[in-house]
Design a protein around this motif. Sequence first.
Motif, PDB file in Angstrom:
ATOM      1  N   ALA A   1       0.833  -1.210   0.000  1.00 44.24           N
ATOM      2  CA  ALA A   1       0.000   0.000   0.000  1.00 44.24           C
ATOM      3  C   ALA A   1       0.864   1.256   0.000  1.00 44.24           C
ATOM      4  N   ALA A   2       1.958   1.234   0.758  1.00 45.83           N
ATOM      5  CA  ALA A   2       2.847   2.396   0.793  1.00 45.83           C
ATOM      6  C   ALA A   2       3.451   2.646  -0.570  1.00 45.83           C
ATOM      7  N   ALA A   3       3.853   1.576  -1.241  1.00 45.92           N
ATOM      8  CA  ALA A   3       4.416   1.735  -2.587  1.00 45.92           C
ATOM      9  C   ALA A   3       3.359   2.208  -3.566  1.00 45.92           C
ATOM     10  N   SER A   4       2.127   1.699  -3.426  1.00 48.98           N
ATOM     11  CA  SER A   4       1.043   2.141  -4.304  1.00 48.98           C
ATOM     12  C   SER A   4       0.747   3.612  -4.092  1.00 48.98           C
ATOM     13  N   SER A   5       0.742   4.053  -2.841  1.00 46.75           N
ATOM     14  CA  SER A   5       0.492   5.460  -2.541  1.00 46.75           C
ATOM     15  C   SER A   5       1.606   6.338  -3.095  1.00 46.75           C
ATOM     16  N   ALA A   6       2.837   5.866  -3.012  1.00 46.85           N
ATOM     17  CA  ALA A   6       3.963   6.649  -3.511  1.00 46.85           C
ATOM     18  C   ALA A   6       3.913   6.830  -5.022  1.00 46.85           C
ATOM     19  N   ARG A   7       3.211   5.908  -5.709  1.00 47.38           N
ATOM     20  CA  ARG A   7       3.084   6.040  -7.164  1.00 47.38           C
ATOM     21  C   ARG A   7       1.930   6.946  -7.565  1.00 47.38           C
ATOM     22  N   GLY A   8       1.194   7.503  -6.568  1.00 53.98           N
ATOM     23  CA  GLY A   8       0.057   8.363  -6.872  1.00 53.98           C
ATOM     24  C   GLY A   8       0.491   9.644  -7.562  1.00 53.98           C
ATOM     25  N   THR A   9      -0.448  10.292  -8.208  1.00 52.47           N
ATOM     26  CA  THR A   9      -0.125  11.500  -8.972  1.00 52.47           C
ATOM     27  C   THR A   9      -0.226  12.765  -8.146  1.00 52.47           C
ATOM     28  N   SER A  10      -0.930  12.688  -6.987  1.00 51.46           N
ATOM     29  CA  SER A  10      -1.091  13.887  -6.183  1.00 51.46           C
ATOM     30  C   SER A  10       0.209  14.265  -5.503  1.00 51.46           C
ATOM     31  N   THR A  11       0.464  15.548  -5.357  1.00 52.57           N
ATOM     32  CA  THR A  11       1.651  16.010  -4.639  1.00 52.57           C
ATOM     33  C   THR A  11       1.340  16.309  -3.182  1.00 52.57           C
ATOM     34  N   SER A  12       0.102  16.162  -2.770  1.00 52.30           N
ATOM     35  CA  SER A  12      -0.285  16.469  -1.398  1.00 52.30           C
ATOM     36  C   SER A  12      -0.264  15.205  -0.552  1.00 52.30           C
ATOM     37  N   THR A  13       0.559  15.197   0.498  1.00 49.33           N
ATOM     38  CA  THR A  13       0.613  14.026   1.368  1.00 49.33           C
ATOM     39  C   THR A  13      -0.654  13.883   2.187  1.00 49.33           C
ATOM     40  N   ALA A  14      -1.490  14.908   2.201  1.00 51.51           N
ATOM     41  CA  ALA A  14      -2.713  14.834   2.992  1.00 51.51           C
ATOM     42  C   ALA A  14      -3.875  14.254   2.215  1.00 51.51           C
ATOM     43  N   THR A  15      -3.727  14.108   0.900  1.00 53.77           N
ATOM     44  CA  THR A  15      -4.872  13.639   0.117  1.00 53.77           C
ATOM     45  C   THR A  15      -4.500  12.416  -0.706  1.00 53.77           C
ATOM     46  N   GLY A  16      -4.394  12.564  -1.989  1.00 58.01           N
ATOM     47  CA  GLY A  16      -4.312  11.416  -2.877  1.00 58.01           C
ATOM     48  C   GLY A  16      -3.090  10.556  -2.704  1.00 58.01           C
ATOM     49  N   GLU A  17      -1.952  11.155  -2.359  1.00 57.14           N
ATOM     50  CA  GLU A  17      -0.715  10.393  -2.370  1.00 57.14           C
ATOM     51  C   GLU A  17      -0.730   9.252  -1.360  1.00 57.14           C
ATOM     52  N   VAL A  18      -1.390   9.422  -0.240  1.00 56.55           N
ATOM     53  CA  VAL A  18      -1.394   8.379   0.780  1.00 56.55           C
ATOM     54  C   VAL A  18      -2.774   7.736   0.928  1.00 56.55           C
ATOM     55  N   GLU A  19      -3.626   7.890  -0.068  1.00 56.31           N
ATOM     56  CA  GLU A  19      -5.004   7.412   0.081  1.00 56.31           C
ATOM     57  C   GLU A  19      -5.064   5.920   0.358  1.00 56.31           C
ATOM     58  N   VAL A  20      -4.363   5.102  -0.421  1.00 56.02           N
ATOM     59  CA  VAL A  20      -4.442   3.652  -0.261  1.00 56.02           C
ATOM     60  C   VAL A  20      -3.904   3.255   1.112  1.00 56.02           C
ATOM     61  N   LEU A  21      -2.773   3.835   1.478  1.00 55.87           N
ATOM     62  CA  LEU A  21      -2.169   3.514   2.764  1.00 55.87           C
ATOM     63  C   LEU A  21      -3.071   3.927   3.918  1.00 55.87           C
ATOM     64  N   ARG A  22      -3.669   5.100   3.822  1.00 56.94           N
ATOM     65  CA  ARG A  22      -4.541   5.565   4.899  1.00 56.94           C
ATOM     66  C   ARG A  22      -5.778   4.670   5.025  1.00 56.94           C
ATOM     67  N   ARG A  23      -6.368   4.294   3.895  1.00 57.23           N
ATOM     68  CA  ARG A  23      -7.533   3.405   3.948  1.00 57.23           C
ATOM     69  C   ARG A  23      -7.173   2.079   4.616  1.00 57.23           C
ATOM     70  N   LEU A  24      -5.995   1.569   4.293  1.00 56.83           N
ATOM     71  CA  LEU A  24      -5.555   0.307   4.891  1.00 56.83           C
ATOM     72  C   LEU A  24      -5.345   0.461   6.391  1.00 56.83           C
ATOM     73  N   ALA A  25      -4.687   1.533   6.801  1.00 56.40           N
ATOM     74  CA  ALA A  25      -4.450   1.742   8.227  1.00 56.40           C
ATOM     75  C   ALA A  25      -5.768   1.917   8.981  1.00 56.40           C
ATOM     76  N   ASP A  26      -6.700   2.657   8.397  1.00 56.61           N
ATOM     77  CA  ASP A  26      -8.011   2.817   9.041  1.00 56.61           C
ATOM     78  C   ASP A  26      -8.724   1.470   9.170  1.00 56.61           C
ATOM     79  N   HIS A  27      -8.632   0.675   8.119  1.00 54.80           N
ATOM     80  CA  HIS A  27      -9.257  -0.655   8.139  1.00 54.80           C
ATOM     81  C   HIS A  27      -8.622  -1.522   9.226  1.00 54.80           C
ATOM     82  N   ALA A  28      -7.299  -1.482   9.346  1.00 59.33           N
ATOM     83  CA  ALA A  28      -6.608  -2.288  10.358  1.00 59.33           C
ATOM     84  C   ALA A  28      -6.990  -1.842  11.764  1.00 59.33           C
ATOM     85  N   ILE A  29      -7.101  -0.532  11.965  1.00 55.83           N
ATOM     86  CA  ILE A  29      -7.508  -0.021  13.279  1.00 55.83           C
ATOM     87  C   ILE A  29      -8.911  -0.497  13.619  1.00 55.83           C
TER      88      ILE A  29
END
Length: 491
Positions: A191-219
């Motif tokens: 997920a971290a690698a997938s997020s790093a391949r995102g097109t957004s330059t904002s770490t608060a939005t698109g770039e970490v979307e997959v990773l954030r969804r996964l972390a929320d799911h794990a929590i």
Amino acid sequence: MTTGTQLAFENTFVRDLEGLYLPWTAAPAPEPRLVLLNEGLAGELGLDPAQLRTPEGLGVLTGTAPPEGATPVAQAYAGHQFGNYSPRLGDGRALLIGELVAPSGERRDLHLKGSGRTPFARGGDGKAPLAPMLREYLISEAMHALGVPSTRSLAVVATGEDVMRERGPEPGAVLARTASSHLRVGTFQFAAASSARGTSTSTATGEVEVLRRLADHAIDRHHPAARDAENPYLDLYRRVVAAQADLVARWMHVGFIHGVMNTDNMTISGETIDYGPCAFLDAHDPATWFSSIDHAGRYAYGNQPGIAQWNLARFGEALIPLLADDQDEAIRLATGVLETFADAYHAARDEGYAAKIGTAAAGPLLTDLAALLAEHKPDHTLFFRRLSTAARGDAGPVRELFADPSVLDGWLESWRATDPDAAAMDRVNPAYIPRNHLVEEALAAAVDGDLEPIQWLLFVLGHPYDERDGFERYAQPPGPDAAPFRTFCGT
């Protein structure tokens, strides 16, 4: 099979984590035949064992006829395998059928191994031989009975076709197992690698979307209390570190060697997963390893705590984008959590070993005992089981495990002065573990069509702390002339 009342499935993994799976279907099983069914576990899950034995039930257990509400997928994950990073691993021969919701409300994945080739197969056939699937069934259920957090095995179904391996054709099979989830450190790496391949330059939005969804799911799935923390993702990391420290300590207590501690084989839940080339100690030697693919002994018994911390460092690296806006601060926070592993592990290790020797006044006794065991290498399981006999006044049986029994006498004298509790020791020191030679004997018989040895072994290992007359051979190590033991992963 009337699945509407027998199987209550949900699919939060599929709902929440698009991008971390591929929908897929199982390969046909030409002549499915039930080999083992865990009726006790079926009952806990609210399943009817009689219906699981029907053709419709076998379709569920092989993935060839998924029940209503199930969404079979091959999970995506990355991983460090023997220290080398692979960016795309995933379920190459497995499918997540869905999440069973038991009558208790507990959520358990139903996951199949040997269900056929997926896009993650990396050149493999996606099939599994019968013996390794029976091995996972046997060892995972033994671990559960020993009180070690573990995935559990629901069934093994022979597929009716042979699979080719180095030793020639072997009967194929599918293992149906359950877990509180199959989220792994490798899932977060992917997920971290997938997020790093995102097109957004904002770490608060698109770039970490997959990773954030996964972390929320794990929590939500495993550590819901982290949601209320000041930094939920840092607290998630802290809780996973603590869970793994406790898990590996429990492995060490019972002499378990996982054999393939890659990051894709470390769960977020703190359950033991993937019993490929695993085995148990006979002689207590920290350098012991059994896996035929672990050429350098990276995953030897004594290395397991250090490898767990190394894996958790990789987990922390994957979480960095979520921990703080400033990367240096995120690294500082993650490092602080990772550094708690050693203390947490040592505390869990020493607490367990203090229980094993029956005294709270362990202190230097444990340090001296560790040195004695490593130097003289008595049988791990027999030593601790017989120690309770010494606590009752007869040190003969434990002394005879040493070539020179006198080397133990000084330690025994100091230990006896603490007034150890023999009855309490018997409750935590198993009489029976899956002795490697007995496991291999039972698997060979099962492949030849004789299930009686494995059924007896399952019976004995289901009550590992209850020593019984007539089962003495199950407590004994192999003879001195036994050949060196090696395990194989079955792929």
